[in-house]
Design a protein around this motif. Structure first.
Motif, PDB file in Angstrom:
ATOM      1  N   SER A   6      43.286 -20.380 -12.738  1.00  0.00           N
ATOM      2  CA  SER A   6      42.684 -20.867 -13.984  1.00  0.00           C
ATOM      3  C   SER A   6      43.718 -21.357 -14.990  1.00  0.00           C
ATOM      4  CB  SER A   6      41.813 -19.780 -14.611  1.00  0.00           C
ATOM      5  OG  SER A   6      42.603 -18.641 -14.897  1.00  0.00           O
ATOM      6  N   THR A   7      44.966 -20.945 -14.858  1.00  0.00           N
ATOM      7  CA  THR A   7      46.011 -21.358 -15.798  1.00  0.00           C
ATOM      8  C   THR A   7      46.783 -22.596 -15.336  1.00  0.00           C
ATOM      9  OG1 THR A   7      47.546 -19.852 -14.713  1.00  0.00           O
ATOM     10  CG2 THR A   7      46.354 -18.999 -16.637  1.00  0.00           C
ATOM     11  N   ALA A   8      46.440 -23.137 -14.175  1.00  0.00           N
ATOM     12  CA  ALA A   8      47.204 -24.245 -13.591  1.00  0.00           C
ATOM     13  C   ALA A   8      47.042 -25.534 -14.387  1.00  0.00           C
ATOM     14  CB  ALA A   8      46.775 -24.474 -12.150  1.00  0.00           C
ATOM     15  N   GLU A   9      48.147 -26.274 -14.510  1.00  0.00           N
ATOM     16  CA  GLU A   9      48.110 -27.597 -15.138  1.00  0.00           C
ATOM     17  C   GLU A   9      47.535 -28.637 -14.194  1.00  0.00           C
ATOM     18  OE1 GLU A   9      51.476 -29.472 -17.110  1.00  0.00           O
ATOM     19  OE2 GLU A   9      52.194 -27.472 -17.616  1.00  0.00           O
ATOM     20  N   VAL A  10      47.877 -28.507 -12.918  1.00  0.00           N
ATOM     21  CA  VAL A  10      47.423 -29.458 -11.907  1.00  0.00           C
ATOM     22  C   VAL A  10      46.374 -28.772 -11.042  1.00  0.00           C
ATOM     23  CG1 VAL A  10      48.101 -30.913  -9.963  1.00  0.00           C
ATOM     24  CG2 VAL A  10      49.653 -30.642 -11.911  1.00  0.00           C
ATOM     25  N   LEU A  11      45.211 -29.394 -10.959  1.00  0.00           N
ATOM     26  CA  LEU A  11      44.102 -28.839 -10.196  1.00  0.00           C
ATOM     27  C   LEU A  11      44.134 -29.366  -8.766  1.00  0.00           C
ATOM     28  CD1 LEU A  11      41.430 -29.213 -13.006  1.00  0.00           C
ATOM     29  CD2 LEU A  11      42.769 -27.181 -12.412  1.00  0.00           C
ATOM     30  N   LEU A  12      43.382 -28.706  -7.891  1.00  0.00           N
ATOM     31  CA  LEU A  12      43.440 -29.016  -6.468  1.00  0.00           C
ATOM     32  C   LEU A  12      42.084 -29.495  -5.944  1.00  0.00           C
ATOM     33  CD1 LEU A  12      45.625 -25.929  -5.456  1.00  0.00           C
ATOM     34  CD2 LEU A  12      46.388 -28.227  -6.082  1.00  0.00           C
ATOM     35  N   ASP A  13      41.990 -29.664  -4.640  1.00  0.00           N
ATOM     36  CA  ASP A  13      40.815 -30.260  -3.999  1.00  0.00           C
ATOM     37  C   ASP A  13      39.504 -29.545  -4.337  1.00  0.00           C
ATOM     38  OD1 ASP A  13      42.052 -32.064  -1.346  1.00  0.00           O
ATOM     39  OD2 ASP A  13      43.339 -30.700  -2.435  1.00  0.00           O
ATOM     40  N   GLU A  14      39.482 -28.219  -4.239  1.00  0.00           N
ATOM     41  CA  GLU A  14      38.242 -27.491  -4.528  1.00  0.00           C
ATOM     42  C   GLU A  14      37.839 -27.664  -5.990  1.00  0.00           C
ATOM     43  OE1 GLU A  14      37.305 -23.588  -2.662  1.00  0.00           O
ATOM     44  OE2 GLU A  14      39.406 -23.699  -2.020  1.00  0.00           O
ATOM     45  N   ASP A  15      38.822 -27.671  -6.879  1.00  0.00           N
ATOM     46  CA  ASP A  15      38.536 -27.891  -8.297  1.00  0.00           C
ATOM     47  C   ASP A  15      37.901 -29.266  -8.496  1.00  0.00           C
ATOM     48  OD1 ASP A  15      40.021 -25.442  -9.239  1.00  0.00           O
ATOM     49  OD2 ASP A  15      41.696 -26.555  -8.371  1.00  0.00           O
ATOM     50  N   PHE A  16      38.469 -30.266  -7.827  1.00  0.00           N
ATOM     51  CA  PHE A  16      37.956 -31.633  -7.934  1.00  0.00           C
ATOM     52  C   PHE A  16      36.517 -31.705  -7.419  1.00  0.00           C
ATOM     53  CE2 PHE A  16      37.463 -36.041  -6.490  1.00  0.00           C
ATOM     54  CZ  PHE A  16      37.797 -36.711  -7.656  1.00  0.00           C
ATOM     55  N   SER A  17      36.264 -31.108  -6.257  1.00  0.00           N
ATOM     56  CA  SER A  17      34.905 -31.112  -5.688  1.00  0.00           C
ATOM     57  C   SER A  17      33.913 -30.438  -6.631  1.00  0.00           C
ATOM     58  CB  SER A  17      34.888 -30.394  -4.336  1.00  0.00           C
ATOM     59  OG  SER A  17      35.617 -31.118  -3.391  1.00  0.00           O
ATOM     60  N   ASN A  18      34.316 -29.322  -7.220  1.00  0.00           N
ATOM     61  CA  ASN A  18      33.429 -28.603  -8.143  1.00  0.00           C
ATOM     62  C   ASN A  18      33.121 -29.432  -9.385  1.00  0.00           C
ATOM     63  OD1 ASN A  18      33.320 -26.409  -6.422  1.00  0.00           O
ATOM     64  ND2 ASN A  18      34.994 -25.332  -7.440  1.00  0.00           N
ATOM     65  N   ILE A  19      34.126 -30.088  -9.934  1.00  0.00           N
ATOM     66  CA  ILE A  19      33.921 -30.937 -11.118  1.00  0.00           C
ATOM     67  C   ILE A  19      33.020 -32.120 -10.771  1.00  0.00           C
ATOM     68  CG2 ILE A  19      35.090 -32.569 -12.683  1.00  0.00           C
ATOM     69  CD1 ILE A  19      35.589 -29.729 -13.536  1.00  0.00           C
ATOM     70  N   MET A  20      33.257 -32.730  -9.609  1.00  0.00           N
ATOM     71  CA  MET A  20      32.485 -33.914  -9.209  1.00  0.00           C
ATOM     72  C   MET A  20      30.997 -33.606  -9.045  1.00  0.00           C
ATOM     73  SD  MET A  20      34.400 -36.609  -9.154  1.00  0.00           S
ATOM     74  CE  MET A  20      33.704 -37.827  -8.057  1.00  0.00           C
ATOM     75  N   LYS A  21      30.651 -32.362  -8.738  1.00  0.00           N
ATOM     76  CA  LYS A  21      29.235 -31.984  -8.597  1.00  0.00           C
ATOM     77  C   LYS A  21      28.497 -32.105  -9.927  1.00  0.00           C
ATOM     78  CE  LYS A  21      30.118 -28.669  -4.936  1.00  0.00           C
ATOM     79  NZ  LYS A  21      30.316 -27.250  -4.633  1.00  0.00           N
ATOM     80  N   PHE A  22      29.187 -31.802 -11.018  1.00  0.00           N
ATOM     81  CA  PHE A  22      28.533 -31.755 -12.321  1.00  0.00           C
ATOM     82  C   PHE A  22      28.878 -32.930 -13.230  1.00  0.00           C
ATOM     83  CE2 PHE A  22      28.987 -27.394 -10.773  1.00  0.00           C
ATOM     84  CZ  PHE A  22      27.647 -27.037 -10.716  1.00  0.00           C
ATOM     85  N   TRP A  23      30.111 -33.411 -13.143  1.00  0.00           N
ATOM     86  CA  TRP A  23      30.562 -34.522 -13.986  1.00  0.00           C
ATOM     87  C   TRP A  23      31.308 -35.542 -13.138  1.00  0.00           C
ATOM     88  CZ3 TRP A  23      31.984 -29.471 -15.866  1.00  0.00           C
ATOM     89  CH2 TRP A  23      31.135 -29.005 -16.861  1.00  0.00           C
ATOM     90  N   PRO A  24      30.582 -36.269 -12.300  1.00  0.00           N
ATOM     91  CA  PRO A  24      31.280 -37.224 -11.428  1.00  0.00           C
ATOM     92  C   PRO A  24      31.938 -38.345 -12.239  1.00  0.00           C
ATOM     93  CG  PRO A  24      28.902 -37.478 -11.239  1.00  0.00           C
ATOM     94  CD  PRO A  24      29.146 -36.283 -12.116  1.00  0.00           C
ATOM     95  N   TYR A  25      33.136 -38.712 -11.814  1.00  0.00           N
ATOM     96  CA  TYR A  25      33.831 -39.827 -12.439  1.00  0.00           C
ATOM     97  C   TYR A  25      33.265 -41.113 -11.858  1.00  0.00           C
ATOM     98  CZ  TYR A  25      37.144 -36.253 -13.873  1.00  0.00           C
ATOM     99  OH  TYR A  25      37.717 -35.140 -14.421  1.00  0.00           O
ATOM    100  N   GLU A  26      32.991 -42.054 -12.730  1.00  0.00           N
ATOM    101  CA  GLU A  26      32.444 -43.332 -12.291  1.00  0.00           C
ATOM    102  C   GLU A  26      33.572 -44.257 -11.852  1.00  0.00           C
ATOM    103  OE1 GLU A  26      29.158 -44.179 -12.098  1.00  0.00           O
ATOM    104  OE2 GLU A  26      28.717 -42.114 -12.671  1.00  0.00           O
TER     105      GLU A  26
END
Length: 187
Positions: free
Chosen positions: A100-120
């Motif tokens: 949770s303190t990481a500056e750079v996020l990883l694949d699972e973080d990206f997948s989780n974000i994309m489920k709720f706030w997909p980048y266009e």
């Protein structure tokens, strides 16, 4: 130069003007780039208009007070950007959730974000992105490079995206992940 150690423990620094990144290389990485990969990389980079590969300016051996060190100098893709999120995508979700303190996020973080706030991504950008991904993964596989990743930053103001197993399998897994997350055609 502000310096730090990367996740691998390698020396990592930015130039004073923030335009360049200097990254420490292991001896075998330096040898492979200088004897095999370097010429092919520069040929590929110069002949390919659609690429997501970082621009490498050169590799060097420098002498420090601790002895010789091999370094790679490349462009800083974050120069002059205010990023609200950064992702290091490797095309795998195994062990790819950042603390949770990481500056750079990883694949699972990206997948989780994309489920709720997909980048266009606009259709033109999506096509260019997919062509570049295909070209780059084909090239990296052909020169037997494994363990590559796609760095993505999200710009604070525009909210735009800035952009290992055997090489063939890695390429396939990487492309499948990118196709799923960016809803690419897969052709």
């Amino acid at each position: 130069m502000g310096s730090q150690r990367g996740k691998s423990g390698a020396y990592f620094a930015r130039s004073i003007d923030q335009l360049l990144i200097v990254k420490e290389l292991k001896t075998d990485e330096f040898d492979y780039f200088s004897t095999t990969l370097g010429a092919k990389y520069f040929e590929y980079f110069n002949s390919n208009k659609k690429t997501l590969l970082a621009k490498i300016f050169g590799i060097y051996q420098v002498t420090t007070r601790n002895g010789p060190m091999f370094v790679m100098v490349m462009e800083n893709l974050n120069f002059n950007l205010k990023l609200v999120a950064q992702y290091d995508l490797k095309g795998s979700t195994k062990g790819r959730l950042a603390p949770s303190t990481a500056e750079v996020l990883l694949d699972e973080d990206f997948s989780n974000i994309m489920k709720f706030w997909p980048y266009e991504i606009s259709p033109n950008s999506k096509t260019s992105f997919e062509v570049a991904l295909r070209n780059d993964t084909e090239f990296l596989s052909s020169v037997r490079v494994m363990d590559y990743s796609l760095f993505i930053g999200v710009d604070q103001f525009s909210h735009e995206l800035i952009c290992v197993i055997d090489p063939e399998s890695y390429k396939r897994r990487f492309m499948e992940f990118m196709q799923k997350e960016f809803q690419l055609d897969g052709k």
